[in-house]
Design a protein around this motif. Sequence first.
Motif, mmCIF file in Angstrom:
data_model
loop_
_atom_site.group_PDB
_atom_site.id
_atom_site.type_symbol
_atom_site.label_atom_id
_atom_site.label_comp_id
_atom_site.label_asym_id
_atom_site.label_seq_id
_atom_site.Cartn_x
_atom_site.Cartn_y
_atom_site.Cartn_z
ATOM 1 N N VAL A 132 32.418 -6.078 35.421
ATOM 2 C CA VAL A 132 33.575 -6.499 34.650
ATOM 3 C C VAL A 132 33.091 -6.998 33.330
ATOM 4 C CG1 VAL A 132 35.801 -7.821 34.326
ATOM 5 C CG2 VAL A 132 35.158 -6.610 36.659
ATOM 6 N N ALA A 133 33.703 -6.637 32.161
ATOM 7 C CA ALA A 133 33.131 -6.995 31.055
ATOM 8 C C ALA A 133 33.749 -8.590 30.735
ATOM 9 C CB ALA A 133 33.727 -6.176 29.733
ATOM 10 N N THR A 134 32.859 -9.051 30.146
ATOM 11 C CA THR A 134 33.173 -10.678 29.487
ATOM 12 C C THR A 134 33.828 -10.643 28.442
ATOM 13 O OG1 THR A 134 31.126 -11.415 30.621
ATOM 14 C CG2 THR A 134 32.300 -12.926 28.999
ATOM 15 N N VAL A 135 35.080 -11.368 28.213
ATOM 16 C CA VAL A 135 35.961 -11.314 26.980
ATOM 17 C C VAL A 135 35.336 -12.463 26.208
ATOM 18 C CG1 VAL A 135 37.971 -11.480 26.084
ATOM 19 C CG2 VAL A 135 37.719 -10.194 28.203
ATOM 20 N N VAL A 136 34.871 -12.198 24.948
ATOM 21 C CA VAL A 136 34.358 -13.194 24.005
ATOM 22 C C VAL A 136 34.968 -13.282 22.865
ATOM 23 C CG1 VAL A 136 32.217 -14.092 22.962
ATOM 24 C CG2 VAL A 136 32.046 -12.814 25.303
ATOM 25 N N ALA A 137 35.255 -14.475 22.265
ATOM 26 C CA ALA A 137 36.093 -14.638 20.913
ATOM 27 C C ALA A 137 35.517 -15.983 20.411
ATOM 28 C CB ALA A 137 37.585 -14.935 21.177
ATOM 29 N N LEU A 138 34.662 -15.562 19.390
ATOM 30 C CA LEU A 138 33.715 -16.672 18.760
ATOM 31 C C LEU A 138 34.395 -16.913 17.346
ATOM 32 C CD1 LEU A 138 30.352 -15.230 19.269
ATOM 33 C CD2 LEU A 138 31.319 -16.805 20.598
ATOM 34 N N ALA A 188 50.291 -9.481 34.191
ATOM 35 C CA ALA A 188 50.770 -10.863 34.412
ATOM 36 C C ALA A 188 50.352 -11.860 33.264
ATOM 37 C CB ALA A 188 50.416 -11.343 35.761
ATOM 38 N N VAL A 189 49.370 -11.491 32.437
ATOM 39 C CA VAL A 189 48.776 -12.516 31.768
ATOM 40 C C VAL A 189 48.500 -12.117 30.165
ATOM 41 C CG1 VAL A 189 46.773 -14.228 31.612
ATOM 42 C CG2 VAL A 189 47.855 -13.740 33.766
ATOM 43 N N ASP A 190 48.850 -12.920 29.217
ATOM 44 C CA ASP A 190 48.335 -12.601 27.981
ATOM 45 C C ASP A 190 47.421 -13.875 27.185
ATOM 46 O OD1 ASP A 190 47.888 -11.507 25.346
ATOM 47 O OD2 ASP A 190 50.110 -11.961 24.615
ATOM 48 N N VAL A 191 46.485 -13.530 26.760
ATOM 49 C CA VAL A 191 45.557 -14.603 26.073
ATOM 50 C C VAL A 191 45.394 -14.372 24.762
ATOM 51 C CG1 VAL A 191 43.425 -15.794 26.300
ATOM 52 C CG2 VAL A 191 44.731 -15.094 28.435
ATOM 53 N N GLY A 192 45.566 -15.326 23.730
ATOM 54 C CA GLY A 192 45.287 -14.794 22.379
ATOM 55 C C GLY A 192 45.358 -16.191 21.760
#
Length: 125
Positions: free
Chosen positions: A8-14, A47-51
């Motif tokens: 499963v890919a990691t989600v990254v936001a720098l 079920a989830v939204d991240v932003g």
Amino acid sequence: MTDQPDPVATVVALAPIARDLGPAAPKPTALSEGVLEASDSLWTTPAVDVGYWECTPGRFAATREGYTEVCQFLSGRVTIEVDGEEPVTFGAGDTLVTPSGWRGVWHVHETVRKLYVIIDDAPSA
């Protein structure tokens, strides 16, 4: 040989403060003139939204119907009023949880940016 699940890919936001959230639009629930908002979803499931979300100074009404939101403020300053409670001022580093059914008024003093996590009450199957 063992059966391994697919990775499963990691989600990254720098650099969340520098992140381009796209064009700002008028806030539909604004109680004062000129309130603009922009947002960019980073990761979603049924079920989830991240932003990230940003809003310019002014006042607006907010409700949480059918979902809970967790906010981590990254920049700016806002005072939130809820009937029957003392107003609370939030700034960078502060956390706010608005459970489903919550209602309040936001007074954005300085353009505010937050990381949000929205959790639906009844996620789709």
